[in-house]
Design a protein around this motif. Structure first.
Motif, mmCIF file in Angstrom:
data_model
loop_
_atom_site.group_PDB
_atom_site.id
_atom_site.type_symbol
_atom_site.label_atom_id
_atom_site.label_comp_id
_atom_site.label_asym_id
_atom_site.label_seq_id
_atom_site.Cartn_x
_atom_site.Cartn_y
_atom_site.Cartn_z
ATOM 1 N N UNK A 939 -12.437 7.201 -19.291
ATOM 2 C CA UNK A 939 -11.225 6.385 -19.339
ATOM 3 C C UNK A 939 -10.904 5.751 -17.985
ATOM 4 N N UNK A 940 -11.338 6.404 -16.915
ATOM 5 C CA UNK A 940 -11.021 5.898 -15.577
ATOM 6 C C UNK A 940 -12.289 5.876 -14.743
ATOM 7 N N UNK A 982 -10.131 -1.140 -25.248
ATOM 8 C CA UNK A 982 -9.155 -0.190 -24.707
ATOM 9 C C UNK A 982 -8.729 -0.515 -23.275
ATOM 10 N N UNK A 983 -9.345 -1.525 -22.650
ATOM 11 C CA UNK A 983 -9.107 -1.803 -21.239
ATOM 12 C C UNK A 983 -7.653 -2.209 -20.998
ATOM 13 N N UNK A 984 -7.002 -1.530 -20.060
ATOM 14 C CA UNK A 984 -5.594 -1.785 -19.763
ATOM 15 C C UNK A 984 -5.372 -2.300 -18.337
ATOM 16 N N UNK A 1005 -10.921 -13.202 -21.041
ATOM 17 C CA UNK A 1005 -11.583 -12.812 -22.291
ATOM 18 C C UNK A 1005 -10.735 -11.813 -23.071
ATOM 19 N N UNK A 1006 -10.104 -10.892 -22.372
ATOM 20 C CA UNK A 1006 -9.251 -9.921 -23.047
ATOM 21 C C UNK A 1006 -8.044 -10.597 -23.680
ATOM 22 N N UNK A 1015 -2.219 -7.770 -19.432
ATOM 23 C CA UNK A 1015 -1.347 -8.675 -18.700
ATOM 24 C C UNK A 1015 -0.627 -7.972 -17.551
ATOM 25 N N UNK A 1016 -0.658 -6.641 -17.557
ATOM 26 C CA UNK A 1016 -0.002 -5.914 -16.472
ATOM 27 C C UNK A 1016 -0.748 -6.051 -15.147
#
Length: 1040
Positions: A939-940, A982-984, A1005-1006, A1015-1016
Motif C-alpha cells: 500500500x505504501x 487504489x492510488x490516492x 490519467x487517474x 486530487x489531494x
C-alpha cells in the motif's frame, strides 16, 4: 588532565571506563608495600568514588583528592617514581577522609535538596554498604573465607531493611517506628567494615568472627523492633488513607497475575504462608468482581472505594515482589486482609443503599452506545464559520508587499486559531506559491533550539538524528541556508509575547521576495509589536446559528437531527458560548450516548449549571466531557497533564507508559499495546485528543492535546492528587531519568521500585536484574552499549529500545552458543542492534516472538526463521539476506544488492510498506522490472536517493498501492501506475523534472479514470534559486 577531570564529573562513566583500572590499578595498586591484602587500595578508591557520588555535598575534600588521584595516575605511566609518591600520599589522605562516611549522615545529601527524609538517608547509606560488600566479595581477601556465610547473612538482612524502608504505608502508619534502631545497627555495621577492610592493620580472624556474631545478634534485635512495629500497625484502623482520586481497575488484575505466578512458580519462597496467599488471592478476585458491578453505577461514595482499592493493590504488589522473609509476610498479610474486608464492607453498604432506594444513582454509562465504525474525527475535519476569514488571510499571504511580512491571527483560546492556520498551511494556493513551508510551536516557555529544529524538520532537508547532533551555531546556519533566497512561509503557532519573537525572529532573512510569517496568538499586541507592517486578523467566536450547525455536523455527520432533539440541541449549542472547542467536545459527549431526549436534557442541565456568571465557564464546560468518560479512560486522559503544554507525544511511548502504569485491560488475543491504542482512538473520537501525525498506513503516530484541555488535565490532576502520584518516586510502575540529572540517589530509589515496568535510563546498570516485571526498557545512550545476558533472561521484558547502537555482550554470545538451556525470551521489539557475526545471530533465535527489529548488519545471513517478525529495518549489508514471509513493513537503508533480488521482496505475501533509502543496486542492466504477481499487498512505497536505475512495472504489479513517495531520485514513475485504481497520493521531493512530469501524467490519467481522491496531490512551486540540486516540484507525502 582535562579528559580525566571531565570523566570525574560523571561518576558512572568513570566506573564503567575500563581504562581507569588498566591505566593505574594494575600498575600501582597491587604494590604489596601499600596494601595489607590484594585489592586493598582498589577498595579505598572504590569507596571514595561512591562517597563522591552520594555524599559529595558533605565534604568537597574527597572530590579534590579524587581529582588529584586521577591526575597523578594518568601521569604515572610517564613519571613513575615521582607520581608513585603522590599517589601513596593521596591514598593515605583518602583513607582518613572517608572514615566519617561509614556512619549515617546527619544532614541533607545534596545542595539542591533542602531536606532528605530519614528513611531516604538510610536508603542511600544501605546502598553504599551493599556496594562495598559487593566489591569485597569480588576482591575476596584471604581472611574472610571462614566467615563468608555470616557476611552473606548480613548482606541479606541489609537487603530486607532496604525493602522495609520502601514499605511506606507500614513504615509511616505509626508515630513510633524503628528508624532509630535501624540507624544504630547500620552505624555499627559501617564501623565494622571500615575497621576491618580500610585500616592498614593486619586483620585478626577471631576478632572479626566475634564482631560478626555481635552484629548478627543486633540485627535480630532490630528485626524484633520491626515486628513490634508491625503489630502496633495491625491494631490501628485498617481502612487505607486517600492518596489519589483516579482509579484503574486493571491494577487489581496485575496483582492477581503476580500472586498466581508466586503460587505456581515460587512456592518454595513462601513456605508457611501459602494458605494465606491463596486466601488473599481469592479475596482479591471477589473484590475485583464487586468493583466491576459498582463501577456501572455512579454512587457518591464510589470514588473513595476505588481509591482505597488502588492504594491497597500497590501496597500488596510492592511487598509480594520484594520477596521479604516469611516472618514479615506473616505479619503483613493479615493487615492486607483486614483492609480488603474493610473495602468489601463499604461496597456491601453501597449496594444496600442502592437496593433500598436510600441513594439515587445515575445509570449514564449503561446507556452508552458503542463507537461507530468510522475513522476518528479530528477538530480540523469539520470547520464552520472560517470560510471568509480563510480566503481573506490566504490573500494576505500570497499577495501584498514583497518585503517579509507578519500576518497575525489572534483570538480567545479554543476559538480555532490553530485549526485555521493548518487549513491555510495546506491550502493548494499556499503550497504552490511558497518554495518552503515550516511549522513551529512556541508556547509560554519557548525554546529557541527546539523552534529551529522544528523548522528544519518541516522543510525536510535534515533528518531528526542529524539535527539532534548539531550545536546551536550549526543549527542557526542550517536554518539560514535552507530558506535564504527562497520564498518561505513560517507558521509560528501559539506565541504568547513579542519577546519570544525578538529572541529568534532576527534569524529569518528578508530577501524582498514575498516571504511571510504567520502568527497564532491569544494577544493582539504580539502582532502589533512584532512589526510596524503586521496585518492583524481577529478570529471571533461563533454565532448561535454557527454553533448549532457545527454541533449537528459533528454529531450526525451527513444525517439530519431527529426532530425531537432539535430544540434541546439548539439549547446545548447556545450554552457553548460560541467556542468551537466547547462545541466539538460536547458534541463528542452527545455522540457517545443514545439519541434519547431525556439524556440530552441531562447534558443541557449540566451545561446550564456551569454557565451563569462563572468566570471559568469554558473550563467547566470542557470538564463535563471528563465526567462523562468511562472509568478506564479517565487516568489515560489525565496522564496528558504529565507532559509539557503543546508537546507532540509519540503514540508508541504514550501507550507503553499507559501499559506500564497498569491503566490497560488485558484482553484475550490482543497485545496490551493494541488495547492501549484503542483507548487512544476512543479519546480522539471524543475530541479530547488531536492527531498530529499519521504513519504510512494511517495509524496515529503522534498526538497532542489542546491548551485548554491540557490545563484541565493539570487542574483535575492536582485536585485529585493524580499527577503527584504519577511523578512520585514511590510509584512502582514508571521511572526514568536522563544523563543530565542522574544521581546515585536515583539508583537507590530504583532499588525500591521492584514493580517498575517502564524504565528510561542513559545506560544499563546491574540492578536492572532485580526488575523482573520490567516490560519496556528505553536506553537513551550516546555511545555503543553492550546488552548483558540477564536482560535476555527477564521473562516479562518485551521491548528494548536504544537511542544509540547496541550489541550483544560476550556473555550473551557464550551462553547462547554453548548452553542448550539458554532461556527463550519474550522480546517483541529491539531497536538499533548491531550484528557483526553469526554467533550474534544465534541469540536472535532465542527471540521467537520478535515482531519488530531495527538493526545494522555487516555481513549476509538468514532472518527467515523469525516467522513472527512484522516490521524490519535493515542497514549495512552488501548482499541480499533471507527474509521472513510474515513481514508487513520493510525498510532497507544503505543496502547493496542485485536488482534481481528485488523479485524475492516483491513475492513477500504480506508486505504492506516498503521503504528503499540510499540503496545501491548492482547488475549489468540497472533495470528494476516488476512483473505480475509482485507486491500484491503493498500500500505504501518510498524510494529515496536511488539513482541511475530504470523502473519498469507490469500491469499486474502493485494492484493495491495507495501512496507513492519519491525523494532525491531520477527514477521515473512507470506509466502503468496510471491504471492502479487504489492510488490516492504521489509525493515527489527534490527529484528531476522528468520525475515530476511522470507524476503529473499519472495524475491526469487517474482523473480520466474518475479517481477524484488523487486530487489531494498538491505541488510546491519550482524554486528559482540556483543551487547544486536540480529545480524541483514537490508533491506532499503524508505524515509518516
Amino acid at each position: 588532565m582535562a579528559t580525566w577531570k571531565l570523566k570525574l564529573k560523571n561518576t558512572q562513566l568513570l566506573l564503567q571506563n575500563p581504562d581507569f583500572e588498566v591505566l593505574w590499578y594494575h600498575e600501582f595498586m597491587k604494590n604489596k608495600n601499600f596494601e595489607t591484602f590484594p585489592g586493598h587500595a582498589s577498595l579505598i578508591v572504590f569507596a571514595a568514588l561512591h562517597i563522591k557520588a552520594k555524599f559529595i555535598s558533605l565534604d568537597d575534600q574527597v572530590n579534590s583528592l579524587l581529582e588529584n588521584l586521577a591526575f597523578s595516575a594518568f601521569y604515572y605511566q610517564f613519571e613513575r617514581r615521582q607520581n608513585y609518591k603522590k599517589i601513596s600520599k593521596i591514598l593515605l589522605l583518602l583513607l582518613q577522609e572517608i572514615g566519617v562516611f561509614f556512619t549515617v549522615p546527619k544532614q541533607q545529601l545534596s545542595k539542591s535538596t533542602t531536606y532528605n527524609p530519614p528513611d531516604e538517608i538510610l536508603d542511600i547509606f544501605i546502598d553504599f554498604l551493599l556496594h562495598i560488600l559487593k566489591k569485597i566479595h569480588r576482591i575476596h581477601p584471604y581472611f574472610i573465607v571462614s566467615v563468608e556465610g555470616s557476611i552473606e547473612v548480613l548482606r541479606n538482612k541489609l537487603g530486607f531493611l532496604l525493602n522495609f524502608l520502601g514499605d511506606t504505608p507500614c513504615l509511616h502508619s505509626s508515630e513510633v517506628n524503628p528508624l532509630t534502631h535501624i540507624e544504630a545497627v547500620l552505624n555499627e555495621f559501617g564501623s565494622f567494615l571500615y575497621s576491618f577492610f580500610f585500616v592498614r592493620n593486619q586483620v585478626q580472624a577471631p576478632r572479626m568472627d566475634l564482631e560478626l556474631s555481635n552484629l548478627l545478634r543486633n540485627f535480630e534485635l532490630v528485626e524484633a523492633k520491626i515486628k513490634e512495629h508491625c503489630i502496633v500497625v495491625s491494631n490501628m484502623p485498617s481502612c487505607t488513607t486517600r492518596k489519589t482520586a483516579v482509579f484503574s481497575l486493571f491494577i487489581v488484575d496485575s496483582l492477581l497475575d503476580d500472586l498466581t505466578h508466586l503460587l505456581n512458580h515460587k512456592a518454595d519462597q513462601i513456605v508457611g504462608v501459602n494458605d494465606q496467599i491463596v486466601t488473599l488471592h481469592e479475596e482479591l478476585i471477589l473484590l475485583r468482581s464487586s468493583l466491576t458491578d459498582i463501577t456501572l453505577q455512579q454512587h457518591p461514595q464510589l470514588e473513595e472505594v476505588l481509591i482505597q482499592t488502588t492504594d491497597i493493590a500497590y501496597e500488596i504488589e510492592y511487598i509480594i515482589n520484594s520477596f521479604p522473609p516469611v516472618w514479615y509476610l506473616t505479619l503483613r498479610l493479615p493487615q492486607f486482609m483486614d483492609k480488603i474486608k474493610c473495602i468489601m464492607m463499604g461496597i456491601k453498604e453501597m449496594k444496600k443503599n442502592i437496593d433500598t432506594g436510600i441513594v439515587e444513582v445515575e445509570n449514564y454509562p449503561t446507556e452508552q452506545v458503542s463507537s461507530q465504525e468510522k475513522g476518528p474525527l479530528i477538530l480540523e475535519d469539520i470547520v464552520v464559520g472560517f470560510d471568509n476569514k480563510e480566503i481573506e488571510i490566504a490573500e494576505q499571504l500570497v499577495r501584498g508587499p514583497e518585503h517579509l511580512q507578519i500576518i497575525s491571527i489572534f483570538g480567545m483560546p479554543g476559538v480555532g486559531k490553530t485549526t485555521l492556520a493548518k487549513k491555510l498551511y495546506n491550502n493548494p494556493s499556499i503550497l504552490y506559491h511558497f518554495d518552503k513551508r515550516a511549522w513551529c510551536v512556541v508556547s509560554q516557555s519557548h525554546n529557541k533550539r527546539n523552534i529551529f529544529a522544528d523548522i528544519l524538520r518541516s522543510v525536510k532537508e535534515h533528518d531528526k538524528e542529524r539535527i539532534m547532533e548539531m550545536d546551536d551555531e550549526s543549527l542557526v546556519e542550517a536554518l539560514y541556508k535552507s530558506i535564504i533566497k527562497r520564498r518561505y512561509l513560517i507558521v509560528v503557532d501559539d506565541i504568547w509575547d513579542v519577546n519570544s519573537w525578538n529572541d529568534f525572529g532576527r534569524y529569518f532573512p528578508d530577501d524582498k521576495n514575498g516571504s511571510r510569517i504567520l502568527f497564532t496568538t491569544r494577544h493582539k499586541e504580539v502582532g502589533l509589536k512584532a512589526s510596524h507592517h503586521s496585518v492583524i486578523n481577529e478570529l471571533p467566536i461563533l454565532s448561535e446559528v454557527e454553533c448549532w450547525e457545527l454541533l449537528q455536523r459533528k454529531v450526525f455527520q451527513k444525517k439530519h437531527c431527529p426532530q425531537e432533539l432539535v430544540d434541546i440541541g439548539k439549547q446545548i449549542a447556545t450554552n457553548c458560548q460560541g467556542l468551537p472547542l466547547a462545541v466539538v467536545v460536547i458534541a463528542a459527549v452527545l455522540e457517545k450516548i443514545e439519541m434519547k431526549e431525556h439524556l440530552w436534557h441531562k447534558v443541557a442541565t449540566s451545561l446550564s449549571s456551569v454557565i451563569s456568571e462563572d468566570p471559568n465557564k469554558f473550563s467547566n464546560i470542557l470538564e463535563l466531557s471528563y465526567k462523562h468518560l468511562p472509568m478506564h479512560l479517565k487516568p489515560c486522559f489525565l496522564y496528558f497533564g504529565a507532559f509539557k503544554e503543546d508537546e507532540e507525544m509519540s503514540v508508541k511511548e504514550l501507550t507503553r507508559r499507559w501499559v506500564g502504569e497498569g491503566f490497560i485491560k488485558k484482553e484475550e488475543g490482543k497485545s496490551s499495546e493494541d488495547v492501549a491504542y484503542e483507548y487512544l482512538v476512543d479519546l480522539i473520537d471524543r475530541s479530547l485528543i488531536q492527531v498530529s501525525k499519521r504513519t504510512s498506513l494511517g495509524r496515529v503516530k503522534t498526538c497532542s492535546v489542546h491548551d485548554l484541555l491540557h490545563d484541565m488535565c493539570l487542574r483535575i490532576g492536582e485536585q485529585q492528587n493524580f499527577l503527584k502520584e504519577v511523578k512520585s518516586l514511590k510509584r512502582p510502575k514508571i521511572y526514568g531519568w536522563s544523563d543530565k540529572n542522574f544521581s546515585m540517589s536515583d539508583l537507590t530509589q530504583l532499588k525500591r521500585l521492584v514493580n517498575v515496568r517502564y524504565l528510561v535510563t542513559p545506560f544499563i546498570v546491574p540492578l536492572m536484574e532485580r526488575f523482573h516485571k520490567l516490560e519496556f526498557l528505553n536506553v537513551r545512550n550516546v555511545t555503543e552499549v553492550e546488552i548483558p545476558d540477564f536482560l535476555l533472561e527477564m521473562v516479562n521484558l518485551r521491548h528494548m529500545i536504544f537511542r544509540g547502537s547496541s550489541r550483544f555482550s560476550n556473555s550473551c554470545i557464550r551462553q547462547a552458543t554453548t548452553d542448550e538451556i539458554f532461556r527463550i525470551n519474550n522480546l517483541h521489539s529491539i531497536s538499533n542492534l548491531k550484528i557483526s557475526n553469526k554467533m550474534e545471530v544465534e541469540i536472535l533465535r532465542c527471540s521467537p516472538n520478535l515482531r519488530k527489529l531495527k538493526c545494522f548488519l555487516n555481513f549476509t545471513f538468514d532472518l527467515g526463521y523469525l516467522n513472527r517478525l512484522e516490521s524490519l529495518k535493515l542497514s549495512g549489508p552488501r548482499n541480499y539476506i533471507s527474509l521472513p514471509l510474515n513481514l508487513r513493513k520493510l525498510t532497507l537503508r544503505r543496502f547493496y544488492m542485485y536488482l534481481e533480488k528485488m523479485k524475492i521482496i516483491g513475492r513477500l505475501p504480506n508486505l504492506v510498506v516498503l521503504k528503499l533509502r540510499l540503496c545501491c543496486f548492482k547488475g549489468k542492466k540497472k533495470q528494476w522490472n516488476t512483473t505480475e504477481g509482485e507486491f500484491q499487498q503493498l500500500k505504501f512505497l518510498e524510494v529515496s536517493s536511488v539513482h541511475d536505475t530504470e523502473w519498469n512495472a507490469s500491469s499486474g504489479s502493485f494492484p493495491r498501492l495507495e501512496q507513492l513517495v519519491l525523494k532525491y531520485c531520477n527514477l521515473e514513475i512507470p506509466s502503468n501506475f496510471g491504471d492502479i485504481p487504489t492510488l490516492k497520493m504521489i509525493g515527489v521531493h527534490y527529484c528531476k523534472q522528468s520525475v515530476v512530469e511522470s507524476a503529473m501524467q499519472i495524475q491526469e490519467e487517474q482523473q480520466d479514470m474518475g479517481n477524484e481522491e488523487l486530487q489531494t496531490i498538491s505541488f510546491v512551486k519550482i524554486s528559482k534559486a540556483k543551487t547544486a540540486k536540480e529545480n524541483t516540484i514537490s508533491v506532499n507525502a503524508p505524515n509518516e
